[in-house]
Design a protein around this motif. Structure first.
Motif, PDB file in Angstrom:
ATOM      1  N   ASP A  26     -12.407  -5.835  57.935  1.00  0.00           N
ATOM      2  CA  ASP A  26     -13.556  -6.071  58.788  1.00  0.00           C
ATOM      3  C   ASP A  26     -13.669  -7.550  59.129  1.00  0.00           C
ATOM      4  O   ASP A  26     -13.200  -8.417  58.386  1.00  0.00           O
ATOM      5  CB  ASP A  26     -14.835  -5.606  58.070  1.00  0.00           C
ATOM      6  CG  ASP A  26     -16.061  -5.673  58.967  1.00  0.00           C
ATOM      7  OD1 ASP A  26     -15.920  -5.400  60.176  1.00  0.00           O
ATOM      8  OD2 ASP A  26     -17.140  -5.997  58.457  1.00  0.00           O
ATOM      9  N   ILE A  27     -14.282  -7.811  60.250  1.00  0.00           N
ATOM     10  CA  ILE A  27     -14.814  -9.128  60.568  1.00  0.00           C
ATOM     11  C   ILE A  27     -16.315  -8.958  60.626  1.00  0.00           C
ATOM     12  O   ILE A  27     -16.794  -7.965  61.188  1.00  0.00           O
ATOM     13  CB  ILE A  27     -14.260  -9.629  61.922  1.00  0.00           C
ATOM     14  CG1 ILE A  27     -12.789  -9.999  61.764  1.00  0.00           C
ATOM     15  CG2 ILE A  27     -15.080 -10.787  62.461  1.00  0.00           C
ATOM     16  CD1 ILE A  27     -12.109 -10.306  63.076  1.00  0.00           C
ATOM     17  N   PHE A  28     -17.036  -9.868  60.025  1.00  0.00           N
ATOM     18  CA  PHE A  28     -18.496  -9.727  60.006  1.00  0.00           C
ATOM     19  C   PHE A  28     -19.004  -9.681  61.445  1.00  0.00           C
ATOM     20  O   PHE A  28     -18.738 -10.577  62.244  1.00  0.00           O
ATOM     21  CB  PHE A  28     -19.126 -10.887  59.239  1.00  0.00           C
ATOM     22  CG  PHE A  28     -20.446 -10.525  58.627  1.00  0.00           C
ATOM     23  CD1 PHE A  28     -20.527 -10.051  57.336  1.00  0.00           C
ATOM     24  CD2 PHE A  28     -21.615 -10.631  59.373  1.00  0.00           C
ATOM     25  CE1 PHE A  28     -21.742  -9.696  56.779  1.00  0.00           C
ATOM     26  CE2 PHE A  28     -22.834 -10.279  58.819  1.00  0.00           C
ATOM     27  CZ  PHE A  28     -22.900  -9.818  57.527  1.00  0.00           C
ATOM     28  N   GLY A  29     -19.731  -8.604  61.795  1.00  0.00           N
ATOM     29  CA  GLY A  29     -20.191  -8.421  63.166  1.00  0.00           C
ATOM     30  C   GLY A  29     -19.065  -7.916  64.052  1.00  0.00           C
ATOM     31  O   GLY A  29     -18.206  -7.164  63.610  1.00  0.00           O
ATOM     32  N   GLY A  30     -19.070  -8.330  65.312  1.00  0.00           N
ATOM     33  CA  GLY A  30     -18.088  -7.856  66.286  1.00  0.00           C
ATOM     34  C   GLY A  30     -16.671  -8.202  65.866  1.00  0.00           C
ATOM     35  O   GLY A  30     -16.435  -9.181  65.153  1.00  0.00           O
ATOM     36  N   ASP A  35     -11.090  -5.183  64.455  1.00  0.00           N
ATOM     37  CA  ASP A  35     -11.078  -5.028  63.008  1.00  0.00           C
ATOM     38  C   ASP A  35     -10.834  -3.564  62.663  1.00  0.00           C
ATOM     39  O   ASP A  35     -10.846  -2.695  63.529  1.00  0.00           O
ATOM     40  CB  ASP A  35     -12.303  -5.630  62.320  1.00  0.00           C
ATOM     41  CG  ASP A  35     -13.635  -5.145  62.880  1.00  0.00           C
ATOM     42  OD1 ASP A  35     -13.665  -4.067  63.512  1.00  0.00           O
ATOM     43  OD2 ASP A  35     -14.641  -5.837  62.676  1.00  0.00           O
TER      44      ASP A  35
END
Ligand SMILES: [Ca+2]
Ligand SMILES: [Ca+2]
Length: 228
Positions: A26-30, A35
């Motif tokens: 994941d990447i935090f947010g968009g 991701d």
């Protein structure tokens, strides 16, 4: 992978981040470039991937939490086609957003200790209520080509570290917190982040390959970028 249903209790889901998380990129947010993640929901694999705001989930069909070793392969082409294979058999496939989903090197982030990392066996932000994969992993290989386009005979020996291998985790260390990258160049070594109680609980002598060393009950942080 090898896991038991009683240890991985996430119900059916519509997002990999709600499952017992096996791989978290994941990447935090968009998602920037994109991701992705792989998890268990209701005993089946789910593969999530997003490009921009286009968030998709491929849901597997076979129950894999049966206490047996399974060979799992996930392929994604730049066209957006994603396939999931369980023990060499196509389990599910879909067409999603096209384009790259890798981590954009040197991007600005407010989360430098999580965003750039590929995490196995944990929700990388330790988000409240998240679930982690509770089982074994062995011989995890990341490749820069689509390895499989149809059914195949699963390997009976550890994966080759060929020129298309960008990271390869044998988990043969057997102790400690250093995770070796056996791919050519060894550019992405990892670190085991033990639970309370230390590293030894994460190592097992159980393996799908005779004489191939030790798999890991994972909770490891494996960077896909070089850290200076
Ligand atoms: Ca995200
Ligand atoms: Ca191994």
């Amino acid at each position: 992978m090898k896991a038991n249903a009683a240890d991985n209790t996430a119900p059916a889901c519509d997002g990999w981040y709600y499952g017992n998380i096996i791989i978290d990129r994941d990447i935090f947010g968009g998602g920037d470039h994109g991701d992705y993640g792989i998890a268990l929901c209701d005993g089946k694999l789910v593969v999530g991937f997003s490009v921009g705001n286009d968030d998709r989930l491929l849901k597997g069909n076979r129950t894999v939490t049966d206490g047996a070793w399974h060979h799992i392969a996930v392929t994604r082409a730049n066209s957006g086609q994603v396939r999931l294979f369980v023990d060499g058999q196509l389990d599910a496939q879909m067409n999603g957003p096209s384009g790259r989903i890798d981590y954009r090197l040197n991007r600005d982030t407010s989360y430098p200790n999580s965003d750039p990392y590929l995490v196995f066996g944990a929700e990388k932000h330790d988000y409240a209520g998240s679930r982690y994969y509770n089982g074994l992993l062995d011989d995890v290989r990341l490749s820069n080509i689509v390895r499989y386009t149809g059914d195949f005979t699963p390997p009976t020996a550890p994966h080759a570290a060929d020129a298309n291998t960008v990271a390869l985790y044998r988990f043969d260390e057997g102790s400690g917190t250093s995770i070796t990258d056996s791919a050519p160049g060894s550019q992405s070594p990892g670190e085991l982040k033990p639970r309370t109680g230390g590293a030894a609980q994460h190592w097992s002598t159980d393996t799908p390959f005779a004489g191939s060393g030790t798999p890991l009950t994972p909770r490891a942080y494996l960077p896909l970028i070089l850290r200076s």
